[in-house]
Write a protein that holds these residues in place. Structure first.
Motif, PDB file in Angstrom:
ATOM      1  N   ARG A 105      48.642  60.862  34.457  1.00 14.04           N
ATOM      2  CA  ARG A 105      48.655  60.108  33.453  1.00 14.04           C
ATOM      3  C   ARG A 105      47.531  59.287  33.118  1.00 14.04           C
ATOM      4  O   ARG A 105      46.721  59.220  32.090  1.00 14.04           O
ATOM      5  CB  ARG A 105      49.856  59.540  33.009  1.00 14.04           C
ATOM      6  N   PHE A 106      46.799  58.464  34.084  1.00 16.65           N
ATOM      7  CA  PHE A 106      45.840  57.638  33.987  1.00 16.65           C
ATOM      8  C   PHE A 106      44.604  58.290  33.820  1.00 16.65           C
ATOM      9  O   PHE A 106      43.749  58.110  33.251  1.00 16.65           O
ATOM     10  CB  PHE A 106      45.974  56.777  35.282  1.00 16.65           C
ATOM     11  N   LEU A 107      44.324  59.572  34.598  1.00 26.19           N
ATOM     12  CA  LEU A 107      43.022  60.397  34.041  1.00 26.19           C
ATOM     13  C   LEU A 107      43.099  60.953  33.070  1.00 26.19           C
ATOM     14  O   LEU A 107      42.012  61.245  32.470  1.00 26.19           O
ATOM     15  CB  LEU A 107      43.154  61.420  35.471  1.00 26.19           C
ATOM     16  N   ARG A 108      44.203  61.276  32.277  1.00 24.60           N
ATOM     17  CA  ARG A 108      44.382  62.101  31.088  1.00 24.60           C
ATOM     18  C   ARG A 108      43.802  60.810  30.050  1.00 24.60           C
ATOM     19  O   ARG A 108      43.481  61.421  29.043  1.00 24.60           O
ATOM     20  CB  ARG A 108      45.474  62.705  30.747  1.00 24.60           C
TER      21      ARG A 108
ATOM     22  N   MET B 211      54.409  55.968  40.804  1.00 25.46           N
ATOM     23  CA  MET B 211      53.851  55.094  40.067  1.00 25.46           C
ATOM     24  C   MET B 211      52.908  54.161  41.067  1.00 25.46           C
ATOM     25  O   MET B 211      53.338  54.043  42.066  1.00 25.46           O
ATOM     26  CB  MET B 211      54.653  54.046  39.224  1.00 25.46           C
ATOM     27  N   ILE B 212      51.544  53.612  40.608  1.00 21.88           N
ATOM     28  CA  ILE B 212      50.876  52.833  41.477  1.00 21.88           C
ATOM     29  C   ILE B 212      50.884  51.521  40.571  1.00 21.88           C
ATOM     30  O   ILE B 212      50.539  51.355  39.444  1.00 21.88           O
ATOM     31  CB  ILE B 212      49.318  53.433  41.472  1.00 21.88           C
ATOM     32  N   GLN B 213      50.755  50.161  41.322  1.00 22.54           N
ATOM     33  CA  GLN B 213      50.982  48.993  40.641  1.00 22.54           C
ATOM     34  C   GLN B 213      49.405  48.275  41.230  1.00 22.54           C
ATOM     35  O   GLN B 213      49.314  48.310  42.554  1.00 22.54           O
ATOM     36  CB  GLN B 213      52.027  48.213  40.895  1.00 22.54           C
ATOM     37  N   LEU B 214      48.865  47.701  40.417  1.00 18.77           N
ATOM     38  CA  LEU B 214      47.646  46.881  40.796  1.00 18.77           C
ATOM     39  C   LEU B 214      47.501  45.582  39.829  1.00 18.77           C
ATOM     40  O   LEU B 214      47.955  45.665  38.809  1.00 18.77           O
ATOM     41  CB  LEU B 214      46.380  47.717  40.722  1.00 18.77           C
ATOM     42  N   ILE B 215      46.740  44.600  40.516  1.00 18.47           N
ATOM     43  CA  ILE B 215      46.170  43.621  39.565  1.00 18.47           C
ATOM     44  C   ILE B 215      44.805  43.870  39.124  1.00 18.47           C
ATOM     45  O   ILE B 215      43.864  44.195  39.583  1.00 18.47           O
ATOM     46  CB  ILE B 215      46.320  42.441  40.293  1.00 18.47           C
ATOM     47  N   ALA B 216      44.803  43.629  37.897  1.00 13.66           N
ATOM     48  CA  ALA B 216      43.336  43.742  37.163  1.00 13.66           C
ATOM     49  C   ALA B 216      42.961  42.756  36.151  1.00 13.66           C
ATOM     50  O   ALA B 216      43.851  41.824  35.829  1.00 13.66           O
ATOM     51  CB  ALA B 216      43.332  44.966  36.192  1.00 13.66           C
ATOM     52  N   ASP B 217      41.742  42.596  36.022  1.00 12.70           N
ATOM     53  CA  ASP B 217      41.207  41.670  34.873  1.00 12.70           C
ATOM     54  C   ASP B 217      40.454  42.336  33.798  1.00 12.70           C
ATOM     55  O   ASP B 217      39.732  43.448  34.358  1.00 12.70           O
ATOM     56  CB  ASP B 217      39.832  40.622  35.682  1.00 12.70           C
ATOM     57  N   GLY B 218      40.429  41.890  32.893  1.00  8.95           N
ATOM     58  CA  GLY B 218      39.705  42.789  31.540  1.00  8.95           C
ATOM     59  C   GLY B 218      39.650  42.039  30.438  1.00  8.95           C
ATOM     60  O   GLY B 218      40.022  40.853  30.143  1.00  8.95           O
ATOM     61  N   TRP B 219      39.441  43.044  29.140  1.00 14.08           N
ATOM     62  CA  TRP B 219      39.583  42.501  27.778  1.00 14.08           C
ATOM     63  C   TRP B 219      40.455  43.397  27.137  1.00 14.08           C
ATOM     64  O   TRP B 219      40.760  44.462  27.186  1.00 14.08           O
ATOM     65  CB  TRP B 219      38.195  42.576  27.220  1.00 14.08           C
ATOM     66  N   LEU B 220      41.273  42.812  26.258  1.00 12.81           N
ATOM     67  CA  LEU B 220      42.000  43.377  25.164  1.00 12.81           C
ATOM     68  C   LEU B 220      41.188  43.748  24.088  1.00 12.81           C
ATOM     69  O   LEU B 220      40.612  43.066  23.402  1.00 12.81           O
ATOM     70  CB  LEU B 220      43.396  42.687  24.699  1.00 12.81           C
ATOM     71  N   ILE B 221      41.007  45.252  23.719  1.00  7.56           N
ATOM     72  CA  ILE B 221      40.002  45.495  22.763  1.00  7.56           C
ATOM     73  C   ILE B 221      40.878  46.241  21.555  1.00  7.56           C
ATOM     74  O   ILE B 221      41.739  47.270  22.097  1.00  7.56           O
ATOM     75  CB  ILE B 221      39.051  46.820  23.307  1.00  7.56           C
ATOM     76  N   ARG B 222      40.860  45.859  20.405  1.00 10.85           N
ATOM     77  CA  ARG B 222      41.458  46.510  19.226  1.00 10.85           C
ATOM     78  C   ARG B 222      40.413  46.707  18.132  1.00 10.85           C
ATOM     79  O   ARG B 222      39.775  46.005  17.961  1.00 10.85           O
ATOM     80  CB  ARG B 222      42.639  45.464  18.796  1.00 10.85           C
TER      81      ARG B 222
ATOM     82  N   ALA C 207      50.648  49.179  35.971  1.00  9.18           N
ATOM     83  CA  ALA C 207      51.405  50.293  36.646  1.00  9.18           C
ATOM     84  C   ALA C 207      50.749  51.542  36.091  1.00  9.18           C
ATOM     85  O   ALA C 207      50.605  51.622  34.812  1.00  9.18           O
ATOM     86  CB  ALA C 207      53.027  49.916  36.144  1.00  9.18           C
ATOM     87  N   LEU C 208      50.567  52.409  36.839  1.00  6.39           N
ATOM     88  CA  LEU C 208      50.055  53.864  36.315  1.00  6.39           C
ATOM     89  C   LEU C 208      50.429  54.905  37.041  1.00  6.39           C
ATOM     90  O   LEU C 208      50.761  54.841  38.382  1.00  6.39           O
ATOM     91  CB  LEU C 208      48.662  53.567  36.273  1.00  6.39           C
TER      92      LEU C 208
END
Length: 71
Positions: free
Chosen positions: A31-34, A1-12, A26-27
């Motif tokens: 699985r992230f690429l798929r 698993m790789i962990q990083l800090i991100a900013d973005g938007w929740l889209i529903r 955490a990714l």
């Protein structure tokens, strides 16, 4: 698993619901690429990461576990 800090938007349902800031993501790399559904055309560089950059990345789904987003 790789962990990083991100900013973005929740889209529903195709709409921006709210902005997310300094969220731990955490990714698992494969699985992230798929789960990537598309990329944006807005390459942005991070000054803290010595020139590393990324465009917006859209995922079909993600989970929230133990206070972090898991992809």
């Amino acid at each position: 698993m790789i962990q990083l800090i991100a900013d973005g938007w929740l889209i529903r349902q195709g709409r921006r619901e709210r902005q997310l800031s300094s969220v731990t993501v955490a990714l698992h790399p494969f699985r992230f690429l798929r789960k990537i559904s598309s990329f944006g055309k807005d390459l942005t560089f991070c000054f803290h990461a010595k020139g590393a950059g990324s465009p917006s990345v859209y995922f079909d789904e993600a989970e929230v576990l133990e206070g972090r987003i898991v992809i």
